[in-house]
Design a protein around this motif. Sequence first.
Motif, mmCIF file in Angstrom:
data_model
loop_
_atom_site.group_PDB
_atom_site.id
_atom_site.type_symbol
_atom_site.label_atom_id
_atom_site.label_comp_id
_atom_site.label_asym_id
_atom_site.label_seq_id
_atom_site.Cartn_x
_atom_site.Cartn_y
_atom_site.Cartn_z
ATOM 1 N N UNK A 81 0.832 -1.209 0.000
ATOM 2 C CA UNK A 81 0.000 0.000 0.000
ATOM 3 C C UNK A 81 0.859 1.248 0.000
ATOM 4 N N UNK A 82 0.283 2.262 -0.574
ATOM 5 C CA UNK A 82 0.988 3.530 -0.708
ATOM 6 C C UNK A 82 1.306 4.179 0.618
ATOM 7 N N UNK A 83 0.332 4.100 1.532
ATOM 8 C CA UNK A 83 0.460 4.939 2.727
ATOM 9 C C UNK A 83 -0.445 4.468 3.858
ATOM 10 N N UNK A 84 -0.241 5.077 5.002
ATOM 11 C CA UNK A 84 -1.079 4.831 6.183
ATOM 12 C C UNK A 84 -0.998 6.066 7.068
ATOM 13 N N UNK A 85 -2.106 6.401 7.698
ATOM 14 C CA UNK A 85 -2.056 7.510 8.652
ATOM 15 C C UNK A 85 -1.074 7.167 9.765
ATOM 16 N N UNK A 86 -0.585 8.203 10.441
ATOM 17 C CA UNK A 86 0.282 7.964 11.598
ATOM 18 C C UNK A 86 -0.027 8.980 12.683
ATOM 19 N N UNK A 87 -0.211 8.600 13.919
ATOM 20 C CA UNK A 87 -0.381 7.210 14.331
ATOM 21 C C UNK A 87 -1.830 6.799 14.133
ATOM 22 N N UNK B 181 -11.509 2.056 12.161
ATOM 23 C CA UNK B 181 -12.130 1.811 10.845
ATOM 24 C C UNK B 181 -11.712 2.842 9.796
ATOM 25 N N UNK B 182 -10.898 3.817 10.180
ATOM 26 C CA UNK B 182 -10.363 4.753 9.185
ATOM 27 C C UNK B 182 -8.924 4.439 8.799
ATOM 28 N N UNK B 183 -8.375 3.369 9.434
ATOM 29 C CA UNK B 183 -6.988 3.029 9.048
ATOM 30 C C UNK B 183 -7.037 2.382 7.660
ATOM 31 N N UNK B 184 -5.941 2.526 6.940
ATOM 32 C CA UNK B 184 -5.906 1.934 5.605
ATOM 33 C C UNK B 184 -5.787 0.407 5.692
ATOM 34 N N UNK B 185 -5.287 -0.047 6.846
ATOM 35 C CA UNK B 185 -5.245 -1.487 7.117
ATOM 36 C C UNK B 185 -6.673 -2.036 7.091
ATOM 37 N N UNK B 186 -7.557 -1.335 7.810
ATOM 38 C CA UNK B 186 -8.966 -1.716 7.895
ATOM 39 C C UNK B 186 -9.612 -1.632 6.506
ATOM 40 N N UNK B 187 -9.353 -0.530 5.850
ATOM 41 C CA UNK B 187 -9.924 -0.269 4.510
ATOM 42 C C UNK B 187 -9.599 -1.412 3.545
ATOM 43 N N UNK B 188 -8.316 -1.815 3.506
ATOM 44 C CA UNK B 188 -7.919 -2.827 2.523
ATOM 45 C C UNK B 188 -8.591 -4.161 2.807
ATOM 46 N N UNK B 189 -8.706 -4.494 4.101
ATOM 47 C CA UNK B 189 -9.385 -5.750 4.430
ATOM 48 C C UNK B 189 -10.842 -5.703 4.033
#
Length: 533
Positions: A65-71, A77-85
């Motif tokens: 993935x391109x990116x992820x918010x930090x922290x 549910x707004x993390x890109x980890x969550x989104x991709x799943x």
Amino acid sequence: MRLILCENYDELSEQAAKLVASQIILKPDSVIGLATGQTPMGMYKNLVKMYERGEVDFSNITTFNLDEYYPIKRGNDQSYYYYMNENLFSKINININKTHIPDGETKNPYKECDKYEEEIKKNGGIDLQILGIGQNGHIGFNEPDVSLYTETHLTDLTRNTIEANSRFFNNEDEVPKQALTMGIATILKSKKIILLASGANKSRVVSELLNGDINTSIPATMLKVHPDVVLICDKDAYSGIRLGVDIGGTSVKFAVVEDGKLIYKSSIGSNKGSCDTFIKEIAEECIRIKAKYPYKTIGVGTPGRITDGAVTASNLPFKNTHLAKELKKYIDMSINVDNDANCAALGEFEFGIGKDMDNIIMVTLGTGVGGGIIIDGRICHGRYSMGEIGHIIVQSKGGLPCACGQTGCWEQYASVTALIREATQACIEDKDSVLYELYSKNNNKLDGKLIFDALEQNCPVAKKVFDEYIEWLVIGLKNLINIFGPDAIILAGGITKRSNILIDAVRKSLDTPVKIEISKLQNDAGALGAAML
Ligand code: F6R
């Protein structure tokens, strides 16, 4: 950059999914760079459907993935980890161990970034990178900045991005202020890139991307240095309305083009006074048109020489005049300037005879011989004066002197000026001819029209001059065909409009499979082409 213009978001999503699927079908162990946000959601839906229909097998791909918010916590549910799943991983047969997303929970973001970059390298780099584009032109979270050549890094989000992304959170305060993102350098190392843009709020940056120069305040423009980028764009994001301005010695023509169609045209007289008032008059007409047709870009065609954006034209008050900069003082938007003959060629290519072709050359026969060369859909500029076809040398020894400083230039033999010069000389030498009669009745002056009148009355003097003129014209055309091998040569200018005499004679003596046609757009070609710059 290749553009795929889609009718709407659904078509964009389908097109994007098809490109991703093709990549995976051709290389089942592809490394795919993924983006999040609103835009790719439809594409992911289509990929899931393709998987369900058994059309794509995701089991061997690796993703980054391109990116992820930090922290941010993975469970947010707004993390890109969550989104991709949610949107993809849980719905296809991907090997989750081969998916990578920067870790928004890490205690050491700098180390995480280095590790991430290393991991991409270990996997052989990214085969296909999918990107969205922010309203401020960011790609990944590479925000506008003075220096953009970075690898994966920790970055501060700009006010604009925090505001734009607050739509996904309860309020603006909840939006993380930083992110881990692949850098522009990481992205540019990808073998192929697909950039998605949807919605009217992207039209400004899309227009800058397509029409502006590379600049760090619109990070996506850095993609222009990559050899394989496809921009998939829906009509809302692609500003369909463009204004073309064709500046000439006697008039300035304006054409508004929407979705490839001419929707309005107007003209004003050319001001022979000062440069400032002339530019002001052009700008005023642009502003007047904008009130009715809200175009997003302006293209300007001008005679003369253009060096680093500065125009010098002998028949206009431009002397090292930076036309785009001057016009921008009145109307602040993307403005591109090119030579008028190039614009006419582009107009004929986009809207006229060249519509279904890849390579055309437009030859304008007038006071001189002008021309524009379009190869693979682009104007050929070269470094200096490419396209100055009137100055190819067709007579090496004893050639006629030309104002450009050379001798034997094609325009000394194939321009209308040359035709009139030779016809005048011939009729004075043979006063017993129809041509001489027309000449004397017209106050001892000939013009293109009178020469054609004489030809139609079978005047042998006019015929001899005309045949010699065609020989010279054909020599230059043959050179162009041999060098460029175009699909068509399109002739324009007043004398091409008169009956079929000229075109028939050229076709007969050229004997070539290359199409020789007369311009369909004639006087409108310049403004239409300028709109498409
Ligand atoms: C997402 C990302 C961002 C978005 C961009 C557009 O991974 O890197 O650059 O692509 O902000 O977002 P949307 O599609 O929501 O308009």
